[in-house]
Write an enzyme that holds these catalytic residues in place. Sequence first.
Site, PDB file in Angstrom:
ATOM      1  N   ARG A  24     -61.825 -50.498 -64.094  1.00  0.00           N
ATOM      2  CA  ARG A  24     -63.259 -50.803 -64.115  1.00  0.00           C
ATOM      3  C   ARG A  24     -64.081 -49.577 -64.542  1.00  0.00           C
ATOM      4  O   ARG A  24     -64.648 -49.536 -65.623  1.00  0.00           O
ATOM      5  CB  ARG A  24     -63.701 -51.311 -62.723  1.00  0.00           C
ATOM      6  CG  ARG A  24     -65.051 -52.005 -62.713  1.00  0.00           C
ATOM      7  CD  ARG A  24     -66.227 -51.071 -62.653  1.00  0.00           C
ATOM      8  NE  ARG A  24     -66.191 -50.169 -61.500  1.00  0.00           N
ATOM      9  CZ  ARG A  24     -67.006 -49.142 -61.352  1.00  0.00           C
ATOM     10  NH1 ARG A  24     -67.910 -48.867 -62.263  1.00  0.00           N
ATOM     11  NH2 ARG A  24     -66.898 -48.352 -60.296  1.00  0.00           N
ATOM     12  N   ASP A  25     -64.077 -48.552 -63.736  1.00  0.00           N
ATOM     13  CA  ASP A  25     -64.929 -47.392 -64.013  1.00  0.00           C
ATOM     14  C   ASP A  25     -64.427 -46.610 -65.227  1.00  0.00           C
ATOM     15  O   ASP A  25     -65.218 -46.026 -65.972  1.00  0.00           O
ATOM     16  CB  ASP A  25     -64.959 -46.476 -62.781  1.00  0.00           C
ATOM     17  CG  ASP A  25     -66.089 -45.470 -62.815  1.00  0.00           C
ATOM     18  OD1 ASP A  25     -66.926 -45.547 -63.722  1.00  0.00           O
ATOM     19  OD2 ASP A  25     -66.117 -44.596 -61.927  1.00  0.00           O
ATOM     20  N   HIS A 218     -66.354 -40.954 -53.981  1.00  0.00           N
ATOM     21  CA  HIS A 218     -66.129 -41.163 -55.417  1.00  0.00           C
ATOM     22  C   HIS A 218     -66.700 -39.957 -56.169  1.00  0.00           C
ATOM     23  O   HIS A 218     -67.902 -39.876 -56.399  1.00  0.00           O
ATOM     24  CB  HIS A 218     -66.850 -42.464 -55.808  1.00  0.00           C
ATOM     25  CG  HIS A 218     -66.664 -42.889 -57.224  1.00  0.00           C
ATOM     26  ND1 HIS A 218     -66.052 -44.065 -57.561  1.00  0.00           N
ATOM     27  CD2 HIS A 218     -67.030 -42.315 -58.396  1.00  0.00           C
ATOM     28  CE1 HIS A 218     -66.038 -44.200 -58.877  1.00  0.00           C
ATOM     29  NE2 HIS A 218     -66.633 -43.152 -59.405  1.00  0.00           N
ATOM     30  N   HIS A 220     -66.786 -37.147 -59.358  1.00  0.00           N
ATOM     31  CA  HIS A 220     -66.550 -36.935 -60.789  1.00  0.00           C
ATOM     32  C   HIS A 220     -66.277 -35.457 -61.049  1.00  0.00           C
ATOM     33  O   HIS A 220     -66.732 -34.597 -60.299  1.00  0.00           O
ATOM     34  CB  HIS A 220     -67.766 -37.409 -61.589  1.00  0.00           C
ATOM     35  CG  HIS A 220     -67.780 -38.894 -61.788  1.00  0.00           C
ATOM     36  ND1 HIS A 220     -68.198 -39.493 -62.942  1.00  0.00           N
ATOM     37  CD2 HIS A 220     -67.400 -39.906 -60.976  1.00  0.00           C
ATOM     38  CE1 HIS A 220     -68.091 -40.811 -62.835  1.00  0.00           C
ATOM     39  NE2 HIS A 220     -67.618 -41.090 -61.643  1.00  0.00           N
ATOM     40  N   CYS A 251     -67.354 -38.885 -69.858  1.00  0.00           N
ATOM     41  CA  CYS A 251     -68.795 -39.019 -70.064  1.00  0.00           C
ATOM     42  C   CYS A 251     -69.064 -39.485 -71.491  1.00  0.00           C
ATOM     43  O   CYS A 251     -68.568 -38.885 -72.440  1.00  0.00           O
ATOM     44  CB  CYS A 251     -69.472 -37.675 -69.804  1.00  0.00           C
ATOM     45  SG  CYS A 251     -71.204 -37.688 -70.247  1.00  0.00           S
ATOM     46  N   ASN A 260     -64.061 -39.273 -64.192  1.00  0.00           N
ATOM     47  CA  ASN A 260     -63.590 -39.513 -62.830  1.00  0.00           C
ATOM     48  C   ASN A 260     -62.464 -38.550 -62.452  1.00  0.00           C
ATOM     49  O   ASN A 260     -61.726 -38.071 -63.303  1.00  0.00           O
ATOM     50  CB  ASN A 260     -63.038 -40.939 -62.741  1.00  0.00           C
ATOM     51  CG  ASN A 260     -64.144 -41.978 -62.795  1.00  0.00           C
ATOM     52  OD1 ASN A 260     -64.982 -42.048 -61.909  1.00  0.00           O
ATOM     53  ND2 ASN A 260     -64.164 -42.768 -63.845  1.00  0.00           N
TER      54      ASN A 260
HETATM   55 MG    MG Z   1     -66.936 -43.067 -61.571  1.00  0.00          MG
END
Ligand code: MG
Length: 310
Positions: A24-25, A218, A220, A251, A260
């Site tokens: 997903r991310d 979460h 980064h 990014c 991530n």
């Molecule tokens: Mg993320």
Amino acid sequence: MRGPQVEAAAGLPPRVTVYEVGPRDGLQNEKGHVTTAVKAEFVRRLVAAGLPIVETTSFVPVSWVPQLGDAAELLADLGPEGLGRNRPVLVPNEKGLDRALEAGVQAVAVFGSATETFARNNLGRSVDESIEMFRPVVARAREAGLWVRGYVSMCFGDPWEGDVPVGQVVDVAVRLNDLGLDQLCLGDTIGVGTTGHVHRLIEALDARGIGVEHLGVHFHDTYGQALTNTLAAVADGVTVVDSSAGGLGGCPFAKSATGNLATEDLVWALDGAGVETGVDLDALVGTSVWMAEQLGRPSPSRVVAALAGA
Ligand code: MG
């Protein structure tokens, strides 16, 4: 391939749950087209590698995130493996929830913001309006017996607003949590947080009744702090940690920037510290190498780079 020498680290919990966000991310930031079949294979390989939770996709409007416009098709392709309380999907509003329920989903996540600017940019609403948008989503999801997570973005800084006061983050987190969340996830969306800040926020949430057992984190890696911050949170007792296989999710504004926290980097650190995750690092690295081939560029994960050729 080998893993780290295991020397138990004091003050860490015996077990941590890795909440995998790559499909997903990670993939929502991909410029190139990834087929539904490749996404499904990615999820299957992650599950086979022992990831206990895999966030599979997002039921946001296709115009917001065209990369995940095939959410229903992906879940149909995955079948029972794509459903269950350990296969959350993102839903922004009631329409997204309807689509998720129709697909048979049993876990959802809403995504709020600690700052007004990001709430406007990401959701087209103020913080107040977005919480009101989530209210019926969470209520209906819970009525339907779903597990519900709520993300708070920009907990450690905002690219438009700069510093974000801890008290402001806590206020939004408490309001979101009061909707009836099973888990609250603190997001460092731009990767600017540092360890003292992590401790401060966790402490401040605890003082308002949101303990570590209710939290996920979460981070980064934009500033190279993701793993350090994650371990700081784990040392404080947080046992649910987000990461993305191979560090997927760079990014969109900087080609080589890391996004991530890479799941491999996290698992290497936890394995070495004697913290159980249930993840098979070899199988996970194999998955990220395979995925990097699909995407046509190497994984930004340091552990994948080190182990892939080992
Ligand atoms: Mg993320």
